[in-house]
Every structure is written in structure tokens, then in C-alpha cells.
Write a protein that holds these residues in place. Sequence first.
Motif, PDB file in Angstrom:
ATOM      1  N   ALA A  53     -76.379  25.877  18.243  1.00  0.00           N
ATOM      2  CA  ALA A  53     -74.994  26.125  17.826  1.00  0.00           C
ATOM      3  C   ALA A  53     -74.020  25.295  18.665  1.00  0.00           C
ATOM      4  O   ALA A  53     -73.003  24.821  18.147  1.00  0.00           O
ATOM      5  N   VAL A  54     -74.331  25.104  19.952  1.00  0.00           N
ATOM      6  CA  VAL A  54     -73.475  24.263  20.799  1.00  0.00           C
ATOM      7  C   VAL A  54     -73.425  22.844  20.250  1.00  0.00           C
ATOM      8  O   VAL A  54     -72.374  22.197  20.227  1.00  0.00           O
ATOM      9  N   ALA A  55     -74.581  22.352  19.754  1.00  0.00           N
ATOM     10  CA  ALA A  55     -74.610  21.004  19.170  1.00  0.00           C
ATOM     11  C   ALA A  55     -73.841  20.957  17.863  1.00  0.00           C
ATOM     12  O   ALA A  55     -73.046  20.041  17.616  1.00  0.00           O
ATOM     13  N   VAL A  56     -74.048  21.956  17.012  1.00  0.00           N
ATOM     14  CA  VAL A  56     -73.369  21.981  15.704  1.00  0.00           C
ATOM     15  C   VAL A  56     -71.860  22.113  15.875  1.00  0.00           C
ATOM     16  O   VAL A  56     -71.078  21.489  15.148  1.00  0.00           O
ATOM     17  N   LEU A  57     -71.439  22.917  16.842  1.00  0.00           N
ATOM     18  CA  LEU A  57     -70.004  23.163  17.076  1.00  0.00           C
ATOM     19  C   LEU A  57     -69.441  22.252  18.164  1.00  0.00           C
ATOM     20  O   LEU A  57     -68.427  22.581  18.780  1.00  0.00           O
ATOM     21  N   SER A  58     -70.088  21.113  18.382  1.00  0.00           N
ATOM     22  CA  SER A  58     -69.656  20.232  19.465  1.00  0.00           C
ATOM     23  C   SER A  58     -68.227  19.720  19.267  1.00  0.00           C
ATOM     24  O   SER A  58     -67.519  19.475  20.251  1.00  0.00           O
ATOM     25  N   GLY A  59     -67.793  19.582  18.017  1.00  0.00           N
ATOM     26  CA  GLY A  59     -66.425  19.136  17.756  1.00  0.00           C
ATOM     27  C   GLY A  59     -65.388  20.112  18.294  1.00  0.00           C
ATOM     28  O   GLY A  59     -64.566  19.749  19.159  1.00  0.00           O
ATOM     29  N   PRO A  60     -65.391  21.367  17.816  1.00  0.00           N
ATOM     30  CA  PRO A  60     -64.449  22.355  18.361  1.00  0.00           C
ATOM     31  C   PRO A  60     -64.625  22.597  19.856  1.00  0.00           C
ATOM     32  O   PRO A  60     -63.648  22.802  20.575  1.00  0.00           O
ATOM     33  N   LEU A  61     -65.887  22.577  20.337  1.00  0.00           N
ATOM     34  CA  LEU A  61     -66.118  22.791  21.765  1.00  0.00           C
ATOM     35  C   LEU A  61     -65.553  21.635  22.591  1.00  0.00           C
ATOM     36  O   LEU A  61     -65.006  21.854  23.678  1.00  0.00           O
ATOM     37  N   TRP A  62     -65.670  20.413  22.089  1.00  0.00           N
ATOM     38  CA  TRP A  62     -65.074  19.281  22.797  1.00  0.00           C
ATOM     39  C   TRP A  62     -63.550  19.402  22.818  1.00  0.00           C
ATOM     40  O   TRP A  62     -62.913  19.109  23.833  1.00  0.00           O
ATOM     41  N   GLU A  63     -62.994  19.865  21.715  1.00  0.00           N
ATOM     42  CA  GLU A  63     -61.538  20.056  21.660  1.00  0.00           C
ATOM     43  C   GLU A  63     -61.088  21.060  22.717  1.00  0.00           C
ATOM     44  O   GLU A  63     -60.108  20.834  23.437  1.00  0.00           O
ATOM     45  N   MET A  64     -61.835  22.179  22.838  1.00  0.00           N
ATOM     46  CA  MET A  64     -61.496  23.180  23.853  1.00  0.00           C
ATOM     47  C   MET A  64     -61.740  22.643  25.264  1.00  0.00           C
ATOM     48  O   MET A  64     -60.958  22.911  26.188  1.00  0.00           O
ATOM     49  N   SER A  65     -62.813  21.882  25.432  1.00  0.00           N
ATOM     50  CA  SER A  65     -63.111  21.310  26.754  1.00  0.00           C
ATOM     51  C   SER A  65     -62.023  20.323  27.177  1.00  0.00           C
ATOM     52  O   SER A  65     -61.611  20.297  28.342  1.00  0.00           O
ATOM     53  N   GLU A  66     -61.572  19.513  26.232  1.00  0.00           N
ATOM     54  CA  GLU A  66     -60.513  18.547  26.526  1.00  0.00           C
ATOM     55  C   GLU A  66     -59.212  19.259  26.868  1.00  0.00           C
ATOM     56  O   GLU A  66     -58.483  18.843  27.775  1.00  0.00           O
ATOM     57  N   ARG A  67     -58.942  20.333  26.144  1.00  0.00           N
ATOM     58  CA  ARG A  67     -57.748  21.126  26.441  1.00  0.00           C
ATOM     59  C   ARG A  67     -57.851  21.751  27.831  1.00  0.00           C
ATOM     60  O   ARG A  67     -56.878  21.754  28.598  1.00  0.00           O
ATOM     61  N   ALA A  68     -59.036  22.273  28.165  1.00  0.00           N
ATOM     62  CA  ALA A  68     -59.237  22.866  29.493  1.00  0.00           C
ATOM     63  C   ALA A  68     -59.035  21.824  30.584  1.00  0.00           C
ATOM     64  O   ALA A  68     -58.382  22.081  31.601  1.00  0.00           O
ATOM     65  N   ALA A  69     -59.583  20.617  30.377  1.00  0.00           N
ATOM     66  CA  ALA A  69     -59.447  19.553  31.364  1.00  0.00           C
ATOM     67  C   ALA A  69     -57.994  19.132  31.535  1.00  0.00           C
ATOM     68  O   ALA A  69     -57.523  18.899  32.651  1.00  0.00           O
ATOM     69  N   THR A  70     -57.271  19.055  30.431  1.00  0.00           N
ATOM     70  CA  THR A  70     -55.854  18.678  30.492  1.00  0.00           C
ATOM     71  C   THR A  70     -55.055  19.701  31.279  1.00  0.00           C
ATOM     72  O   THR A  70     -54.219  19.352  32.124  1.00  0.00           O
ATOM     73  N   GLU A  71     -55.329  20.989  31.031  1.00  0.00           N
ATOM     74  CA  GLU A  71     -54.606  22.044  31.743  1.00  0.00           C
ATOM     75  C   GLU A  71     -54.934  22.025  33.235  1.00  0.00           C
ATOM     76  O   GLU A  71     -54.055  22.262  34.074  1.00  0.00           O
ATOM     77  N   LEU A  72     -56.190  21.734  33.573  1.00  0.00           N
ATOM     78  CA  LEU A  72     -56.589  21.723  34.982  1.00  0.00           C
ATOM     79  C   LEU A  72     -55.964  20.549  35.733  1.00  0.00           C
ATOM     80  O   LEU A  72     -55.495  20.706  36.862  1.00  0.00           O
ATOM     81  N   LEU A  73     -55.967  19.378  35.118  1.00  0.00           N
ATOM     82  CA  LEU A  73     -55.457  18.187  35.802  1.00  0.00           C
ATOM     83  C   LEU A  73     -53.937  18.116  35.774  1.00  0.00           C
ATOM     84  O   LEU A  73     -53.315  17.637  36.724  1.00  0.00           O
ATOM     85  N   ASP A  74     -53.335  18.609  34.694  1.00  0.00           N
ATOM     86  CA  ASP A  74     -51.876  18.612  34.601  1.00  0.00           C
ATOM     87  C   ASP A  74     -51.282  19.712  35.487  1.00  0.00           C
ATOM     88  O   ASP A  74     -50.219  19.548  36.089  1.00  0.00           O
ATOM     89  N   LYS A  75     -51.995  20.849  35.555  1.00  0.00           N
ATOM     90  CA  LYS A  75     -51.639  22.008  36.395  1.00  0.00           C
ATOM     91  C   LYS A  75     -50.413  22.780  35.907  1.00  0.00           C
ATOM     92  O   LYS A  75     -50.347  23.986  36.041  1.00  0.00           O
ATOM     93  N   GLU A  76     -49.439  22.054  35.372  1.00  0.00           N
ATOM     94  CA  GLU A  76     -48.177  22.706  35.001  1.00  0.00           C
ATOM     95  C   GLU A  76     -48.376  23.847  34.004  1.00  0.00           C
ATOM     96  O   GLU A  76     -47.795  24.929  34.184  1.00  0.00           O
ATOM     97  N   PRO A  77     -49.188  23.659  32.928  1.00  0.00           N
ATOM     98  CA  PRO A  77     -49.405  24.790  31.998  1.00  0.00           C
ATOM     99  C   PRO A  77     -49.987  26.016  32.693  1.00  0.00           C
ATOM    100  O   PRO A  77     -49.578  27.139  32.446  1.00  0.00           O
ATOM    101  N   TYR A  78     -50.983  25.782  33.567  1.00  0.00           N
ATOM    102  CA  TYR A  78     -51.634  26.888  34.271  1.00  0.00           C
ATOM    103  C   TYR A  78     -50.628  27.599  35.182  1.00  0.00           C
ATOM    104  O   TYR A  78     -50.505  28.836  35.166  1.00  0.00           O
ATOM    105  N   VAL A  79     -49.886  26.835  35.971  1.00  0.00           N
ATOM    106  CA  VAL A  79     -48.918  27.408  36.904  1.00  0.00           C
ATOM    107  C   VAL A  79     -47.843  28.181  36.153  1.00  0.00           C
ATOM    108  O   VAL A  79     -47.486  29.313  36.527  1.00  0.00           O
ATOM    109  N   THR A  80     -47.336  27.602  35.077  1.00  0.00           N
ATOM    110  CA  THR A  80     -46.285  28.263  34.302  1.00  0.00           C
ATOM    111  C   THR A  80     -46.756  29.583  33.723  1.00  0.00           C
ATOM    112  O   THR A  80     -46.065  30.608  33.800  1.00  0.00           O
ATOM    113  N   GLU A  81     -47.980  29.595  33.140  1.00  0.00           N
ATOM    114  CA  GLU A  81     -48.501  30.820  32.531  1.00  0.00           C
ATOM    115  C   GLU A  81     -48.709  31.905  33.567  1.00  0.00           C
ATOM    116  O   GLU A  81     -48.372  33.068  33.353  1.00  0.00           O
TER     117      GLU A  81
END
Length: 493
Positions: free
Chosen positions: A461-489
Motif C-alpha cells: 500500500a505504501v508503494a501504491v499510495l506513494s504519490g499522496p505519501l510523497w505529497e505529505m512527506s514534502e509538506r512535512a519537510a517544508t514545515e520542518l525546514l521553514d519552521k514558521e508554520p510549525y512555530v505559528t501553529e
Amino acid sequence: MTTLVGLAVGIPLVAAMLALLLRTAARWRDVVTLGSLVGLTGIATTLLVHVRAEGTVVLRVGGWDPELGIVLVADAFAVLVLLAAVLTITIVEVFAIGQRRSAMGADPTVVGPMLLVLTGGVSLSILTGDLFTLFVGFELMLVASYVLLTHQGRAGQVRAGMTYVVMNLFASTLFLIGVAIVYAATGTVNMALLAERVPDLSDGVRLGIGLWFLVVFGTKAAMFPLFSWLPDSYPTAPTTITAVFAGLLTKIGVYVMIRFHTLTDMDALGPLILVIAGLTMIVGVAGALAQDDVKRILSFHIVSQIGYMLMGLGLFTVAGVAGAVLFLVHQIPVKTVLFLVGGLIEVDRGTSALDRVSGMIASRPGVAVLFALPALSLAGLPPFSGFVAKLALVDAGIDDVAIAIVVVALVGSLLTLLSMVKIWIGVFWGAPDDGERRLVPATSWRTMTTAAATAVGVTLAVAVLSGPLWEMSERAATELLDKEPYVTEVMSG
């Protein structure tokens, strides 16, 4: 939704107390244990859907200000790992129930409650928003793991378990000292505030903190050269315990390392982390090739695969961190199911030594299939989840012109494939061995194989859903490196 965040930590701990009270009532104990894990899986799924659609959920425990109180944060990174973790533990518990019915499993009066305590520690470690509560979550996991690893009392098991205990107690001591150092330097242990204050420290202090916690979390994650405790301690434990440890404990170490080092701008440590990543990959897989037992080979592969996640972190780019997140999510079910299959081999043949088992493809073709699929995924062959995750990391490395680590990663994948072929030839290929097969009750075998097959389904299922999972992973990485979304929330709550 904030209630669900609190329940994700509270349910397994309350259920552990109930399971302990019902430890002699086997049926009710299993109902409480499995029911709470299924409920927790539902909560994690709901949180994932909500966070994907609506954004981060923050719970201020007791309504306290984040600088003073405990904050639980369910962001994209946390909910991805939480769902993978609790789903895996649920599957392992089903396997454990089947193994106990065959009279070959670990003591259920201990394993059930301790597994729930460990689950509570995992949930708290994933969701917490401050370093001290993270320390508490780690200690919950480790106290439970100490009991699970040594409770049967066999001489070899206790001796190997003591190595595990000593190394992790040493890391916990360093962790607590590190928390004190961070508080003295910044006046807080809240991660959102640390994201703002640590970058303002002098370079020496900031890098000192980064190196200190690299050692702390690196010991928990079993990275090179801090991995020696793992290959000796994991193979001695019962299958269900080893499967949970392999799938989760080192991965939680990597999870907190990624979160802490990205939020606090430790990109200056990137080159060092990449060197450690490469050494972890090669030393781990070389150790695996030198072994002649399925569980020991897989134990060294836990170390080797940690290197790929460190590679993504060491790049300190959105693509690199996203690849590390996706690889982490892929590894949790893959490593778990491989150890479950190792348990099936042991249950059927009484051993997992390569020189004492052969030809199982004739007698147990289903077990051969259950091994082959995650083994190919571990090696990174298409179209499995391991290929998707490794491709993301290799692509990120090429984009960052980190060619050396890309080459090491590809060599590590090739050697991983060789070690999986070694297991295949040793256990499944050739003429059936002359050893006497154990008599396993049919219902027990069906329960165990169903659990292992479900875990294989999760990896697919991880392979089949790799598209949505990559989208979530990219979003997680952006929030971690940008920091501002995490800090604000966190700060707006």
C-alpha cells in the motif's frame, strides 16, 4: 480533534493498566490489548485525514502556555509516522496471539501490558512538542523494552539485554544533561521556541548542542559507530518483540533527530551527517553479509537502513528531508514483516540458522512469498516502496551534487540485494532439509501468516499510495525546514 491527540497517548497507557489487571484472564486481556490498538489505529487515521485537509492540530495540556506546559503537536510528519507505528504494532499483536496459541510465544501476561506501555511511549515521543516530555516518552519506551527484552530470563537473552540496557541508560543520561544545557542556553525546552532561539546562539554553542543531540539520538537510532548494542540484543528476543523493536525503536530515534536538527537549523552538521550516513549504510550491510542466521542478518540491516534516512537529513533540503520521511514510513512495516517471516521460519523449523534450514519453498510456499516481497522492497527494487523511497533520496542527492553519498547508497542497495539472495538460497531454495518440522496448530499458523500477510499488504500500500505519501512527506519537510508554520501553529495554539 485536540481530544483525539490526547487520546492517542492516553488510550494505550490506560489499556496497559487494564491488561495488567486482567493478566490471568487471557481472552479479556487480548480483547483489551487488541481493541485499544485497533482504536488507536482509527484515531491515527482520523488525524492523518484531518491534518492533510485542515492542517496541524495542537493540544495544550491543561491549557498552559507552551513555554511552561506540555504541548502535543499533530503535524504532517507526526501523523504519518504515528499511523505507520500503531498499525504495525496492531499487526504484531495479532501475530503474537497466534504464536501464543502454538505455545511458542512470549509470556502474554507480561508482553500485552508492556507492549501497550511501549505504544504509549511511542505516541508521546512522536506527538510531543518539548524536549523534556520527549525524554519522558523515550523512558516509557525504554522501560517497557527492558522488560520485553529480558523477561524470559534465558542466560543469553539477559546478557544481551544488559548491553541494550547499559547503552540506552547512557544515552538517556546524556539526553537529560542535554535538556539542562538547552534550557540554560535558551530558557526553554519547547521546540517551537527553540526553533526561534537556538539559531541566535553563538556558533560554538549552537553546534555543540547539535553534536550533543546527534550522539543522543544517534545512539537511540543505532547509527555508526553507536550501533554495537543492536545486533547482539535483538536476535535473542522472541519474534514479536524483535519485530516491534526492529520496526519502531530505532526509527523513533531517527524521527526525533530529523525534527530537532531541522527545526534548530543544524545544517552546518550536514557534511558530518552525510559521512556518518555512508558509513552506517556500508558497515551495516557488510555485517549482514557476514552472518549466517536470518535474524542476525536482518538485525544488521536495521543499522544499514538507518543510513538512508540520515542521508536525507544530511542534505538539509526539502527533497532530501522529504525522502527521509518517506523512507522512514516505508521502513517501519518492511522491517517488521521481515522479522515476522523470520519468526514463521523459526516456528516451523525450530531455528533460523541458514545452515540448518533449506528447501522451505516446497513445504511453505506462502512463507517464501511473504519473505520475497518485503525483501525486494528492502533492496530497493521496483515497483516496491523501497524503490520509491530510495529513488527520492538518490534524486535529492544528485540535485544537491552529493555524488559520493549517492554512489554509497547505490552500492549499499546492491549489497542488500545480495544478502537477501543469501537468505533466499539458504532457507527457501535447494532440497528440503532433514530436520524435523514442528507441529503447529492450524489456527495458530493461519493467524500468524494472516498477520504477516497484512503487514506485507501495508508495504504494498505504501508503494501504491506513494504519490499522496510523497505529497505529505514534502509538506512535512517544508514545515520542518521553514519552521514558521510549525512555530505559528504551536504558539497560537
